[in-house]
Enzyme design. Structure first.
Site, short mmCIF file in Angstrom:
data_model
loop_
_atom_site.label_atom_id
_atom_site.label_comp_id
_atom_site.label_asym_id
_atom_site.label_seq_id
_atom_site.Cartn_x
_atom_site.Cartn_y
_atom_site.Cartn_z
N ASP A 49 0.94 -1.05 -0.06
CA ASP A 49 -0.12 0.12 0.08
C ASP A 49 0.67 1.17 0.02
O ASP A 49 1.67 1.52 0.96
CB ASP A 49 -1.04 0.03 1.19
CG ASP A 49 -1.90 0.94 1.10
OD1 ASP A 49 -2.40 1.40 -0.10
OD2 ASP A 49 -2.50 1.40 2.16
N HIS A 52 -3.85 14.15 0.47
CA HIS A 52 -3.83 13.34 1.81
C HIS A 52 -2.66 13.43 2.48
O HIS A 52 -2.96 13.57 3.92
CB HIS A 52 -4.10 11.76 1.26
CG HIS A 52 -4.17 10.93 2.38
ND1 HIS A 52 -5.26 10.76 3.35
CD2 HIS A 52 -3.35 9.80 2.53
CE1 HIS A 52 -4.89 9.73 4.00
NE2 HIS A 52 -4.01 9.28 3.79
N ARG A 100 1.74 17.21 12.79
CA ARG A 100 3.05 17.86 13.08
C ARG A 100 2.77 19.33 12.89
O ARG A 100 3.73 20.11 12.79
CB ARG A 100 3.96 17.34 12.20
CG ARG A 100 4.60 15.86 12.46
CD ARG A 100 5.59 15.27 11.59
NE ARG A 100 4.84 15.41 10.02
CZ ARG A 100 4.60 14.15 9.54
NH1 ARG A 100 4.29 13.24 10.54
NH2 ARG A 100 4.04 14.18 8.54
N GLU A 102 -10.80 4.03 3.47
CA GLU A 102 -9.81 4.92 2.73
C GLU A 102 -10.14 4.68 1.21
O GLU A 102 -10.20 3.27 0.80
CB GLU A 102 -8.39 4.42 2.95
CG GLU A 102 -7.99 4.74 4.39
CD GLU A 102 -6.57 4.59 4.63
OE1 GLU A 102 -5.98 4.12 3.63
OE2 GLU A 102 -6.04 5.03 5.73
N GLU A 154 -9.53 4.10 -2.34
CA GLU A 154 -7.87 4.21 -3.14
C GLU A 154 -8.41 3.22 -4.45
O GLU A 154 -9.42 2.69 -4.66
CB GLU A 154 -7.08 2.91 -2.27
CG GLU A 154 -6.77 3.67 -0.87
CD GLU A 154 -5.60 2.98 -0.01
OE1 GLU A 154 -4.80 2.19 -0.72
OE2 GLU A 154 -5.73 2.90 1.06
N ASP A 179 -9.54 0.40 2.00
CA ASP A 179 -8.52 -0.06 2.95
C ASP A 179 -8.85 0.37 4.17
O ASP A 179 -8.32 1.42 4.85
CB ASP A 179 -6.88 0.59 2.49
CG ASP A 179 -6.07 -0.34 3.23
OD1 ASP A 179 -6.26 -1.22 3.86
OD2 ASP A 179 -4.83 0.28 3.70
N ARG A 198 -8.26 4.14 13.14
CA ARG A 198 -7.50 5.33 13.52
C ARG A 198 -6.85 5.45 14.81
O ARG A 198 -5.64 5.82 14.92
CB ARG A 198 -8.08 6.59 12.95
CG ARG A 198 -8.62 6.71 11.62
CD ARG A 198 -7.65 6.70 10.64
NE ARG A 198 -8.05 7.01 9.26
CZ ARG A 198 -7.02 6.88 8.26
NH1 ARG A 198 -6.07 6.57 8.08
NH2 ARG A 198 -7.65 7.15 6.78
N GLN A 241 -3.96 2.85 15.19
CA GLN A 241 -3.03 3.29 14.47
C GLN A 241 -1.94 4.24 15.04
O GLN A 241 -0.99 4.35 15.03
CB GLN A 241 -3.33 3.73 12.98
CG GLN A 241 -2.31 4.12 11.91
CD GLN A 241 -2.68 4.33 10.70
OE1 GLN A 241 -4.02 4.43 10.58
NE2 GLN A 241 -1.75 4.87 9.91
N TYR A 297 1.86 2.96 15.45
CA TYR A 297 2.40 3.08 14.10
C TYR A 297 3.83 3.70 14.11
O TYR A 297 4.53 3.34 13.10
CB TYR A 297 1.66 4.25 13.17
CG TYR A 297 2.02 5.63 13.43
CD1 TYR A 297 2.78 6.34 12.59
CD2 TYR A 297 1.44 6.55 14.57
CE1 TYR A 297 3.26 7.67 12.79
CE2 TYR A 297 1.76 7.57 14.72
CZ TYR A 297 2.46 8.18 13.79
OH TYR A 297 2.82 9.61 13.88
N LYS A 340 -4.59 -1.83 10.33
CA LYS A 340 -4.86 -2.08 8.73
C LYS A 340 -4.90 -3.47 8.41
O LYS A 340 -5.86 -3.82 7.29
CB LYS A 340 -3.68 -1.38 7.86
CG LYS A 340 -3.57 0.14 8.01
CD LYS A 340 -4.41 0.87 7.05
CE LYS A 340 -4.12 2.34 7.20
NZ LYS A 340 -4.92 3.01 6.16
N THR A 349 -9.39 -5.63 3.90
CA THR A 349 -9.03 -4.47 2.97
C THR A 349 -10.03 -5.06 1.65
O THR A 349 -10.02 -6.13 1.61
CB THR A 349 -7.59 -4.49 2.45
OG1 THR A 349 -6.71 -4.04 3.44
CG2 THR A 349 -7.49 -3.51 0.90
N THR A 363 -4.88 6.35 -0.03
CA THR A 363 -5.84 7.40 -0.21
C THR A 363 -5.91 8.38 -1.00
O THR A 363 -4.87 9.06 -0.89
CB THR A 363 -6.33 7.94 1.30
OG1 THR A 363 -6.49 7.03 2.06
CG2 THR A 363 -7.49 8.84 1.15
N GLU A 423 -9.78 12.90 7.13
CA GLU A 423 -9.71 14.15 6.70
C GLU A 423 -11.02 14.82 6.69
O GLU A 423 -11.17 16.06 6.79
CB GLU A 423 -9.21 14.04 5.38
CG GLU A 423 -7.66 13.62 5.02
CD GLU A 423 -7.18 13.48 3.68
OE1 GLU A 423 -6.72 14.27 3.03
OE2 GLU A 423 -7.51 12.38 3.12
#
Length: 417
Positions: A127, A134, A143, A200, A202, A234, A238, A241, A245, A254, A258, A351, A365
Site C-alpha cells: 500500500d 492526503h 505535525r 480509505e 483507493e 483499505d 485510526r 494506528q 504506528y 490495517k 481490505t 488514499t 480528513e
C-alpha cells in the site's frame, strides 16, 4: 464500436471496457468472465470452442480456472489478443455469438445470478501513500502545516507491506476490530473495539508477469507488468494506528480487512483517458523519470448508507489524477532494490484526496480527526463510521457517450466480536 448486447449509456461495462473477473454460477465452479452490460461472458465456454488458440495462448487453458493468475502471467500480448477476440465476438456486426442461440445460452450469465469472487490469488500486497493532499492533510494534523510532509515524501513513493490474507471481495461485511489505544489523558493504553473506524478511498493494480529476484523493472517497462486496476477500500482503525504506528508504521490498524472491487479494468480500456502525470518538484531521481509517464482521468466517489438514511449520501468526490506518484513510478521504486513481484500481486495507491474538503478520501480528513462532524441529510452526524454503516466506493472514466467503469466496492460495518 457497438455490441449486439444492449448496454445503457451510463453502464460501467460497455464493449469499450470489457473488465476481467472471477465469477461463480450457482452450484458450479468459479471461472473467468468479462462484464458486458448486465451480463457476464463466460470465457471458459469460448476457450472450449477454440477462440483462444493463437500463439499467445500456447500454454493451454487459462479461463476455466478460479483465479486470473495464469492469464496474468501470459503478459500483454495475450491480454491484448484476448481483448481483440472478445470485442470482435461481441461486436454487433459479428454473427458468431449474435446468431447462435445455443452458444449464447451457454456463454452469457445474468450478472445478478452469479457471485463475484476475488479476481486473483493475491500473494503479496503493498500500500503506497501517493496522494499529496492526503499526505499533507494528515501531516498537518500530526505535525503542523510547516512540517506536514516528511523529508523523503517528494523524493520516493512511500509505502508499507500489507496483509494479503485479509483482502476480500466487494460485498463482504467487515467487523470492527479490537486493539490497543491510548486516550490522551490515560496513563496507560487500554484494549477494546476501535472507536475511530474509517474507510480509505483507493485504487490498486494487479501485477502480470513478475521479475526475477535481483532484477529491477525499469520505469520504461513498468506497464509490461501491470494488467489493470481495481477499486479499493483499505479499512482503517485510526485510534489503534495512532498508538502503534511509530516507528514501523501500520500494523493491526490495517491488516484486519481490505476490500477490492471484483472487476479488473485493463490499461487498454483506460488508454483513451490517459492524462499527463502530476507536476513533481523536485525532479525525481533518474530511475523514477519516464518521458511517457501518465495518469488517468478517473472520477471516484465514496457513498455512505446508514440504517436510517433513505438513500446513500456522497461523502467524497475525487479523481485518480490527484495522485502525485504514478503507477509506473510505484512499480519501478518497488523493484529498484531487486524485489521480485509475482503474478497476482496487488499494489495500492493509498488514499486519494483532492484539494477541497469534498474531495478528501477518508473520514480522518473529512471530519479533521473528528473535530468537524459531517451532518447527513436526515440530521444524523458522523465523526467516524458506525456499526451498520455501509460504505461504497465507485469510479468511472467518461467517454463520448459511454463510460469505462469499475462497478463498486462495498462493505458494511459489523459490531466488534
Amino acid at each position: 464500436m457497438k455490441s449486439f448486447i444492449d448496454v445503457a449509456p451510463d453502464s460501467h461495462f460497455p464493449i469499450q471496457n470489457l473488465p476481467f473477473g472471477i465469477f461463480k454460477p450457482s452450484n458450479e465452479a468459479p471461472r473467468v468472465g468479462v462484464a458486458i452490460g448486465d451480463f457476464v461472458l463466460d470465457l471458459s465456454v469460448l476457450e472450449e470452442r477454440g477462440h483462444f488458440r493463437s500463439a499467445e495462448f500456447s500454454k493451454g487453458s487459462v479461463f476455466a480456472e478460479g483465479a486470473l493468475n495464469s492469464f496474468l502471467a501470459l503478459g500483454r500480448r495475450a491480454w491484448c489478443k484476448a481483448r481483440e477476440v472478445i470485442q470482435d465476438l461481441l461486436n454487433a456486426e459479428t454473427a458468431t455469438l449474435r446468431d447462435d442461440a445455443e452458444l449464447r445460452g451457454r456463454a452469457f450469465r445474468a450478472a445478478k445470478d452469479v457471485t463475484m469472487l476475488l479476481p486473483a490469488r493475491i500473494g503479496d500486497y503493498t500500500d503506497f501513500y501517493s496522494s499529496y493532499h492526503h499526505a499533507h492533510n494528515v501531516g498537518t494534523m500530526l505535525r503542523g502545516a510547516e512540517n506536514a510532509l516528511m523529508p523523503n515524501w517528494k523524493w520516493l513513493p512511500v509505502a508499507y507491506h500489507g496483509r494479503a490474507s485479509s483482502i476480500v471481495a466487494s460485498g463482504t461485511d467487515v467487523r470492527r476490530p479490537h486493539g490497543q489505544t491510548k486516550p490522551p489523558d490515560a496513563p496507560a493504553p487500554v484494549f477494546g473495539p476501535s472507536r475511530s473506524f474509517d474507510f480509505e478511498l483507493e485504487t490498486a493494480f494487479l501485477i502480470g508477469p513478475g521479475n526475477d529476484l535481483g532484477a529491477p523493472v525499469p520505469i520504461e517497462r513498468a506497464t509490461d507488468h501491470i494488467f489493470g486496476l481495481v477499486l479499493m477500500n483499505d479499512w482503517s482503525a485510526r485510534d489503534v494506528q495512532a498508538w502503534e504506528y511509530q516507528p514501523l508504521g501500520p500494523f493491526l490498524a490495517k491488516n484486519f480487512c481490505t476490500s477490492i472491487s471484483p472487476w479488473v479494468v485493463t490499461l487498454e480500456a483506460l488508454e483513451p483517458f490517459r492524462k499527463s502525470p502530476a507536476a513533481q518538484d523536485p525532479e525525481p531521481l533518474p530511475y523514477l523519470r519516464a518521458a511517457n509517464d501518465f495518469s488517468y482521468d478517473i472520477q471516484l466517489e465514496a457513498h455512505l448508507q446508514t440504517a436510517k438514511l433513505n438513500s446513500p449520501h456522497v461523502l467524497t468526490r475525487t479523481n485518480f489524477q490527484n495522485l502525485y506518484w504514478s503507477i509506473s513510478q510505484q512499480l519501478a521504486h518497488h523493484t529498484v532494490n531487486g524485489c521480485n513481484l509475482q503474478p497476482g500481486d496487488l499494489l495500492a495507491s493509498g488514499t486519494i484526496s483532492g484539494p477541497t474538503e469534498e474531495s478528501r478520501g477518508c473520514m480522518l480528513e473529512r471530519t479533521w480527526r473528528g473535530a468537524n462532524p459531517i451532518t447527513l441529510p436526515n440530521g444524523e452526524t458522523r465523526k467516524w463510521l458506525e456499526d451498520g454503516d455501509r460504505l461504497t466506493i465507485t469510479g468511472w472514466a467518461q467517454g463520448e457517450g459511454y463510460r469505462v467503469g469499475f462497478g463498486e466496492v462495498t462493505g458494511r460495518v459489523l459490531p466488534a466480536a
